[in-house]
Design a protein around this motif. Sequence first.
Motif, PDB file in Angstrom:
ATOM      1  N   ALA A  83       0.847  -1.211   0.066  1.00  0.00           N
ATOM      2  CA  ALA A  83       0.013   0.045   0.081  1.00  0.00           C
ATOM      3  C   ALA A  83       0.809   1.148  -0.030  1.00  0.00           C
ATOM      4  O   ALA A  83       0.569   2.259  -0.762  1.00  0.00           O
ATOM      5  CB  ALA A  83      -1.068   0.095   1.120  1.00  0.00           C
ATOM      6  N   ILE A  84       1.988   1.093   0.575  1.00  0.00           N
ATOM      7  CA  ILE A  84       2.782   2.304   0.761  1.00  0.00           C
ATOM      8  C   ILE A  84       3.731   2.543  -0.589  1.00  0.00           C
ATOM      9  O   ILE A  84       3.672   3.698  -0.980  1.00  0.00           O
ATOM     10  CB  ILE A  84       3.980   2.120   2.069  1.00  0.00           C
ATOM     11  N   ARG A  85       3.759   1.492  -1.042  1.00  0.00           N
ATOM     12  CA  ARG A  85       4.698   1.429  -2.274  1.00  0.00           C
ATOM     13  C   ARG A  85       3.543   2.043  -3.394  1.00  0.00           C
ATOM     14  O   ARG A  85       4.035   3.021  -4.285  1.00  0.00           O
ATOM     15  CB  ARG A  85       4.962   0.156  -2.805  1.00  0.00           C
ATOM     16  N   LEU A  86       2.528   1.561  -3.576  1.00  0.00           N
ATOM     17  CA  LEU A  86       1.418   2.376  -4.575  1.00  0.00           C
ATOM     18  C   LEU A  86       1.165   3.518  -4.410  1.00  0.00           C
ATOM     19  O   LEU A  86       0.822   4.586  -5.258  1.00  0.00           O
ATOM     20  CB  LEU A  86       0.402   1.339  -4.481  1.00  0.00           C
ATOM     21  N   PHE A  87       0.948   4.071  -2.948  1.00  0.00           N
ATOM     22  CA  PHE A  87       0.732   5.368  -2.625  1.00  0.00           C
ATOM     23  C   PHE A  87       1.741   6.263  -3.214  1.00  0.00           C
ATOM     24  O   PHE A  87       1.629   7.422  -3.630  1.00  0.00           O
ATOM     25  CB  PHE A  87       0.563   5.477  -1.186  1.00  0.00           C
ATOM     26  N   MET A  88       3.032   6.040  -3.073  1.00  0.00           N
ATOM     27  CA  MET A  88       4.107   6.677  -3.372  1.00  0.00           C
ATOM     28  C   MET A  88       4.409   6.843  -5.009  1.00  0.00           C
ATOM     29  O   MET A  88       4.779   7.890  -5.533  1.00  0.00           O
ATOM     30  CB  MET A  88       5.397   6.185  -2.861  1.00  0.00           C
ATOM     31  N   ILE A  89       4.109   5.580  -5.496  1.00  0.00           N
ATOM     32  CA  ILE A  89       4.048   5.592  -7.216  1.00  0.00           C
ATOM     33  C   ILE A  89       2.788   6.663  -7.536  1.00  0.00           C
ATOM     34  O   ILE A  89       3.234   7.327  -8.688  1.00  0.00           O
ATOM     35  CB  ILE A  89       3.747   4.436  -7.539  1.00  0.00           C
ATOM     36  N   ASN A  90       2.024   6.641  -6.984  1.00  0.00           N
ATOM     37  CA  ASN A  90       0.718   7.576  -7.391  1.00  0.00           C
ATOM     38  C   ASN A  90       1.059   8.770  -7.014  1.00  0.00           C
ATOM     39  O   ASN A  90       0.213   9.953  -7.205  1.00  0.00           O
ATOM     40  CB  ASN A  90      -0.545   6.894  -6.760  1.00  0.00           C
ATOM     41  N   SER A  91       2.154   9.318  -6.221  1.00  0.00           N
ATOM     42  CA  SER A  91       2.079  10.744  -5.550  1.00  0.00           C
ATOM     43  C   SER A  91       3.040  11.892  -6.519  1.00  0.00           C
ATOM     44  O   SER A  91       3.276  11.278  -7.455  1.00  0.00           O
ATOM     45  CB  SER A  91       2.941  10.462  -4.233  1.00  0.00           C
TER      46      SER A  91
END
Length: 466
Positions: free
Chosen positions: A33-41
């Motif tokens: 979840a952290i990984r995807l949040f950062m990719i989408n940021s």
Amino acid sequence: NGIILAEDGSKMSKSKRNYPDPNDLIERTGADAIRLFMINSAALKAEDLRFSEEGVKGIVKQVMLPLWNAVAFFVSNHNADAAKGQLNWKPGQEVKSDNELDRWMLATLQDLAAKVEVEMKAYRLYNVVPAVIAAVDDLTNWYVRRSRRRFWKSENDGDKNAAYATMYKVLVDFSKILAPFLPLLAEEIYQILVREVDANAPVSVHLCEFPSADKSLMDEKLVERIAMVRGMVEMGRVIRATNNVKNRMPIASMTVVAHGTEEKNVAETMKDLILEELNVREMKFLEDETKLVQLSAKPNFLAIKAKGPDYAKNMKVISAKLNSLTVDEIKALQAGETIKFEFGEVGADCLMLNRIVADGMAVEANQHFTVALDLKITDELRRACVARELVNRIQNRRKDQDYAITDKIEVTLFSASEVFKQAVAENEAYIAGETQAVKIAWAAAADGLEANDADGEAFAFTTVKA
């Protein structure tokens, strides 16, 4: 990359402890979840990012949990059918389906694969997540929900096999598409769906070929048609929400104005699906939108400029004409007519429409449809709502009791409410069918039963396996 800041915009500081502990956050939400949040940021656009734990939780809620629930739905139905010998399909069998829902879901998956490949090649990783969220929503909030009865039915027919084959392919390909973004969840899905049934398959999803779009499964027209339907359904739900009419309350009728021939065809051919989604009894068609709204228009300057330099040079002339259109002229443009100038012509694509709803009307509109709902609630409609509320309570009880999807049950009810009793009597077949109840009985008293209510009508009940 941009700088990662605390949620309040200040610099992250060990002394201030103005950020969540990474290890604790991983425990709460998972690393994916952290990984995807950062990719989408914004950080991937070289902009500053205010790190938010709520944003990470949003990824869990929007992507990970719905996708995992879809996998659980597929596996539980498959195992139940396989145990009872009610399944001819096996993982890996080719997908052959005439079902429109299957063809739409497969086409949607190809669109996702194509978009992800394009954006990844250009290293625009932040453009991938919105497409993934939309595709997960398509899978869970439309395909699975609309296909439930196909999985639940006892007949071992071609349609049921097609549903299994389609959903299996979609979930497996999803795991491969999501592997660079959600590596742990993708691996778990792959192991459950592929490795547990095929020992010769690659040992990890990360050793598989990335799925390229299959052009033979693409269907742009079908995707557009379903998008129109979902747009209409969404407008109906907005009307309910803004008027505080819950989704389980049946509505007598809806009125639809189609803004084109294709839209009219979509509404007519998919009428039953739309009515079921919106819990409406009847669909009426109206040709003249102005009986529901006041219609006006103004120029769409961007669309006009995009037509070429001659149009841009003559913007004042075009704007003067479009600003003076009558309602009949607007309707003529919507029907496909154009306004001709010496340098070319303009049509409805160069207009921005404005619709003013009369007081007391429950109306929503988009570029394809204008939709109005009749929100008058009769006694009979309210009793139907009570029945739907009862179904919800029984289904929740099934979950609490950990019943299998295929388990048949017996329901015992008690109520002093005549409205509740009449609601059950009028809708008994519906209640039994939705809850897989083979018997609905009435008790003389509430002793030993669980107290509850349905749309304000008190009752008590219990369920047991049949």
